[in-house]
Design a protein around this motif. Structure first.
Motif, PDB file in Angstrom:
ATOM      1  N   ILE A  45       0.766  -1.077   0.057  1.00 55.41           N
ATOM      2  CA  ILE A  45      -0.016   0.098  -0.157  1.00 55.41           C
ATOM      3  C   ILE A  45       0.842   1.235  -0.043  1.00 55.41           C
ATOM      4  O   ILE A  45       0.483   2.318  -0.579  1.00 55.41           O
ATOM      5  N   GLY A  46       2.103   1.170   0.604  1.00 56.06           N
ATOM      6  CA  GLY A  46       2.956   2.639   0.684  1.00 56.06           C
ATOM      7  C   GLY A  46       3.166   2.953  -0.856  1.00 56.06           C
ATOM      8  O   GLY A  46       3.150   3.985  -1.024  1.00 56.06           O
ATOM      9  N   ALA A  47       3.874   1.875  -1.530  1.00 53.32           N
ATOM     10  CA  ALA A  47       4.437   2.333  -2.563  1.00 53.32           C
ATOM     11  C   ALA A  47       3.318   2.766  -3.710  1.00 53.32           C
ATOM     12  O   ALA A  47       3.511   3.663  -4.553  1.00 53.32           O
ATOM     13  N   PHE A  48       2.201   1.963  -3.471  1.00 51.20           N
ATOM     14  CA  PHE A  48       0.759   2.259  -4.311  1.00 51.20           C
ATOM     15  C   PHE A  48       0.360   3.844  -4.240  1.00 51.20           C
ATOM     16  O   PHE A  48       0.117   4.576  -4.953  1.00 51.20           O
ATOM     17  N   LEU A  49       0.470   4.246  -2.888  1.00 50.46           N
ATOM     18  CA  LEU A  49      -0.216   5.503  -2.634  1.00 50.46           C
ATOM     19  C   LEU A  49       0.681   6.561  -3.218  1.00 50.46           C
ATOM     20  O   LEU A  49       0.444   7.822  -3.579  1.00 50.46           O
ATOM     21  N   LYS A  50       2.066   6.477  -3.381  1.00 52.83           N
ATOM     22  CA  LYS A  50       2.663   7.493  -4.249  1.00 52.83           C
ATOM     23  C   LYS A  50       2.275   7.591  -5.558  1.00 52.83           C
ATOM     24  O   LYS A  50       2.953   8.454  -6.290  1.00 52.83           O
ATOM     25  N   LYS A  51       1.545   6.809  -6.377  1.00 55.33           N
ATOM     26  CA  LYS A  51       1.265   6.795  -7.593  1.00 55.33           C
ATOM     27  C   LYS A  51       0.172   7.960  -7.637  1.00 55.33           C
ATOM     28  O   LYS A  51      -0.311   8.196  -8.903  1.00 55.33           O
ATOM     29  N   GLY A  52      -0.528   8.738  -6.691  1.00 53.13           N
ATOM     30  CA  GLY A  52      -1.565   9.549  -6.796  1.00 53.13           C
ATOM     31  C   GLY A  52      -2.997   9.251  -6.252  1.00 53.13           C
ATOM     32  O   GLY A  52      -3.160   8.125  -6.123  1.00 53.13           O
ATOM     33  N   TRP A  53      -3.824  10.157  -6.482  1.00 58.88           N
ATOM     34  CA  TRP A  53      -4.932  10.048  -5.840  1.00 58.88           C
ATOM     35  C   TRP A  53      -6.062   9.454  -6.935  1.00 58.88           C
ATOM     36  O   TRP A  53      -7.090   8.803  -6.361  1.00 58.88           O
ATOM     37  N   PHE A  54      -5.765   9.418  -8.066  1.00 59.14           N
ATOM     38  CA  PHE A  54      -6.745   8.904  -9.084  1.00 59.14           C
ATOM     39  C   PHE A  54      -7.231   7.382  -9.002  1.00 59.14           C
ATOM     40  O   PHE A  54      -8.241   6.939  -8.750  1.00 59.14           O
ATOM     41  N   ALA A  55      -6.066   6.620  -8.610  1.00 57.82           N
ATOM     42  CA  ALA A  55      -6.096   5.050  -8.678  1.00 57.82           C
ATOM     43  C   ALA A  55      -6.677   4.864  -7.255  1.00 57.82           C
ATOM     44  O   ALA A  55      -7.458   3.673  -7.240  1.00 57.82           O
ATOM     45  N   LEU A  56      -6.249   5.629  -6.168  1.00 63.02           N
ATOM     46  CA  LEU A  56      -7.092   5.423  -5.011  1.00 63.02           C
ATOM     47  C   LEU A  56      -8.458   5.551  -4.948  1.00 63.02           C
ATOM     48  O   LEU A  56      -9.309   4.761  -4.510  1.00 63.02           O
ATOM     49  N   LEU A  57      -8.955   6.704  -5.569  1.00 61.32           N
ATOM     50  CA  LEU A  57     -10.390   6.991  -5.606  1.00 61.32           C
ATOM     51  C   LEU A  57     -11.002   6.029  -6.615  1.00 61.32           C
ATOM     52  O   LEU A  57     -12.174   5.671  -6.143  1.00 61.32           O
ATOM     53  N   PHE A  58     -10.642   5.582  -7.668  1.00 61.47           N
ATOM     54  CA  PHE A  58     -10.870   4.698  -8.407  1.00 61.47           C
ATOM     55  C   PHE A  58     -11.315   3.475  -7.700  1.00 61.47           C
ATOM     56  O   PHE A  58     -12.508   2.487  -7.794  1.00 61.47           O
ATOM     57  N   ALA A  59     -10.322   2.876  -7.005  1.00 63.13           N
ATOM     58  CA  ALA A  59     -10.460   1.624  -6.270  1.00 63.13           C
ATOM     59  C   ALA A  59     -11.223   1.540  -5.082  1.00 63.13           C
ATOM     60  O   ALA A  59     -11.583   0.552  -4.507  1.00 63.13           O
ATOM     61  N   ILE A  60     -11.947   2.669  -4.588  1.00 65.86           N
ATOM     62  CA  ILE A  60     -12.990   2.625  -3.541  1.00 65.86           C
ATOM     63  C   ILE A  60     -14.254   2.998  -4.230  1.00 65.86           C
ATOM     64  O   ILE A  60     -15.292   2.572  -4.128  1.00 65.86           O
ATOM     65  N   ILE A  61     -14.336   4.032  -5.095  1.00 67.91           N
ATOM     66  CA  ILE A  61     -15.660   4.603  -5.467  1.00 67.91           C
ATOM     67  C   ILE A  61     -16.239   3.413  -6.516  1.00 67.91           C
ATOM     68  O   ILE A  61     -17.530   3.410  -6.488  1.00 67.91           O
ATOM     69  N   VAL A  62     -15.632   3.339  -7.517  1.00 71.83           N
ATOM     70  CA  VAL A  62     -16.144   2.356  -8.572  1.00 71.83           C
ATOM     71  C   VAL A  62     -16.748   1.183  -8.257  1.00 71.83           C
ATOM     72  O   VAL A  62     -17.607   0.704  -8.534  1.00 71.83           O
ATOM     73  N   PRO A  63     -15.809   0.383  -7.227  1.00 70.61           N
ATOM     74  CA  PRO A  63     -16.457  -0.955  -6.769  1.00 70.61           C
ATOM     75  C   PRO A  63     -17.662  -0.580  -5.863  1.00 70.61           C
ATOM     76  O   PRO A  63     -18.669  -1.168  -5.967  1.00 70.61           O
ATOM     77  N   CYS A  64     -17.770   0.821  -5.031  1.00 69.82           N
ATOM     78  CA  CYS A  64     -18.722   0.789  -4.233  1.00 69.82           C
ATOM     79  C   CYS A  64     -19.882   1.117  -5.084  1.00 69.82           C
ATOM     80  O   CYS A  64     -21.067   0.779  -4.907  1.00 69.82           O
ATOM     81  N   ILE A  65     -19.824   1.941  -6.401  1.00 66.87           N
ATOM     82  CA  ILE A  65     -20.998   2.234  -7.004  1.00 66.87           C
ATOM     83  C   ILE A  65     -21.609   0.893  -7.757  1.00 66.87           C
ATOM     84  O   ILE A  65     -22.727   0.733  -7.667  1.00 66.87           O
ATOM     85  N   ASN A  66     -20.685  -0.124  -8.155  1.00 66.20           N
ATOM     86  CA  ASN A  66     -21.186  -1.370  -8.798  1.00 66.20           C
ATOM     87  C   ASN A  66     -22.034  -2.192  -7.731  1.00 66.20           C
ATOM     88  O   ASN A  66     -22.951  -2.700  -7.920  1.00 66.20           O
ATOM     89  N   GLY A  67     -21.238  -2.188  -6.418  1.00 66.16           N
ATOM     90  CA  GLY A  67     -22.096  -2.861  -5.331  1.00 66.16           C
ATOM     91  C   GLY A  67     -23.535  -2.110  -4.754  1.00 66.16           C
ATOM     92  O   GLY A  67     -24.254  -3.196  -4.873  1.00 66.16           O
ATOM     93  N   LEU A  68     -23.345  -1.047  -4.955  1.00 63.08           N
ATOM     94  CA  LEU A  68     -24.864  -0.471  -4.394  1.00 63.08           C
ATOM     95  C   LEU A  68     -25.926  -0.451  -5.807  1.00 63.08           C
ATOM     96  O   LEU A  68     -26.962  -0.733  -5.375  1.00 63.08           O
ATOM     97  N   MET A  69     -25.514  -0.341  -6.902  1.00 62.09           N
ATOM     98  CA  MET A  69     -26.420  -0.475  -8.092  1.00 62.09           C
ATOM     99  C   MET A  69     -26.874  -1.872  -7.963  1.00 62.09           C
ATOM    100  O   MET A  69     -28.241  -2.010  -7.996  1.00 62.09           O
ATOM    101  N   ILE A  70     -25.907  -2.796  -8.065  1.00 64.39           N
ATOM    102  CA  ILE A  70     -26.494  -4.295  -7.963  1.00 64.39           C
ATOM    103  C   ILE A  70     -27.447  -4.602  -6.594  1.00 64.39           C
ATOM    104  O   ILE A  70     -28.441  -5.098  -6.736  1.00 64.39           O
TER     105      ILE A  70
END
Length: 320
Positions: free
Chosen positions: A223-248
């Motif tokens: 997780i440490g090395a990943f967080l250095k890659k910026g906010w876009f990937a982090l937000l995608f990894a939380i928001i998109v799965p959450c939207i998919n799960g809530l929709m279904i």
């Protein structure tokens, strides 16, 4: 959100072992699960859940719920990689976008297993056919992700090389084991299944706890090395799965009747593969960066789903 669901989930021993693994990695402890043991446990979990699912399926009357669950699962596996690919292309290359899209269209068997443990803790029943739905969702997303990469990298060229890709997707160890165990469980009679029940059922939660401990250690290291890659990937990894799960979770009430089946389908929609897809991408997309798509699925999406996601999706299901 019903707080008792959240508290029950956060005090689940299996989840707490995951947290212990995270803590151990952050304090630089030498605690680790030997790789061979970790691989055995993952194979055991796939075998046990597949076999038990086959047994449940054998005792279930064929119904419209089974058909609709399979259709919905296959559609999700095919469509989620498409729409997520175009979102990911805002920031990432064709190869990285295709690999991440395939991971989020596919499923996490460990998330699924943890979700089953959560349902059992809450006393909510579910159909054994959901194991088959999980297994069937692995391959289509890999194929769609690779097709997107081929199309946008090379234009409308021949897909004659899709044969090996399809073969790998279908013969991937996790897919083959879960499907094979499902079929064997379906074929075994009650007396035969009872003979191995101590192995398939009684020790299941203990192995799951140890496996989640290992997942926590692995996630904490990445997780440490990943967080250095910026906010876009982090937000995608939380928001998109959450939207998919809530929709279904919300929409599944129109075609499924059991809350347990709806919950598992929502978890499948929200989860991301960090075993089958990375294994496939090493072969078919060597230019894709595994230090991007693997931590997104394992270090961000997986913890979110097993902590906050599961009680959230169940709350939505019980309200609709």
């Amino acid at each position: 959100m019903d707080l008792h669901l959240l508290v029950d989930n956060l005090t689940n021993p299996a989840l707490l072992f995951f947290v212990l693994g995270l803590f151990a990695s952050q304090v630089k402890s030498d605690l680790e699960i030997p790789p061979n043991s970790s691989k055995f446990i993952s194979l055991y979990l796939l075998f046990a859940i597949g076999f038990k699912g086959g047994q449940e399926l054998a005792h279930s009357a064929f119904s419209a719920d089974i058909v609709w669950a399979i259709v919905a699962g296959l559609l999700l596996a095919a469509l989620v990689p498409v729409y997520t690919y175009y979102i990911l292309r805002l920031k990432f290359s064709v190869e990285n976008s295709g690999a991440i899209a395939a991971a989020y269209g596919s499923v996490s068997a460990v998330t699924f297993v943890t979700a089953i443990s959560f349902l059992e803790m809450e006393g909510i029943s579910f159909g054994g056919h959901m194991v088959a739905v999980m297994a069937l969702m692995e391959a289509p997303s890999i194929i769609v992700g690779v097709l997107l990469m081929r199309f946008y990298a090379n234009g409308k060229k021949s897909c004659k090389d899709m044969g090996p890709i399809l073969k790998h997707a279908l013969t991937n160890g996790s897919v083959l084991l879960i499907l094979g165990s499902l079929i064997i469980g379906f074929m075994a009679n009650d007396a035969q299944a009872q003979g191995i029940k101590p192995f398939t059922t009684d020790i299941f939660k203990g192995f799951l706890a140890v496996f989640l401990l290992d997942m926590g250690i692995t996630s904490g290291k990445k997780i440490g090395a990943f967080l250095k890659k910026g906010w876009f990937a982090l937000l995608f990894a939380i928001i998109v799965p959450c939207i998919n799960g809530l929709m279904i979770a919300s929409a599944s009430g129109s075609f499924l009747t059991q809350d347990g089946d709806r919950f598992l389908l929502a978890i499948l929609a929200a989860s991301a593969s960090y075993i089958a897809v990375p294994a496939a991408m090493r072969i078919v997309a060597p230019k894709a960066n595994p230090s991007l798509y693997l931590p997104m699925a394992l270090a961000i999406t997986f913890p979110f789903n097993i902590t906050l996601g599961m009680p959230l999706y169940l709350q939505v299901i019980q309200m609709t």
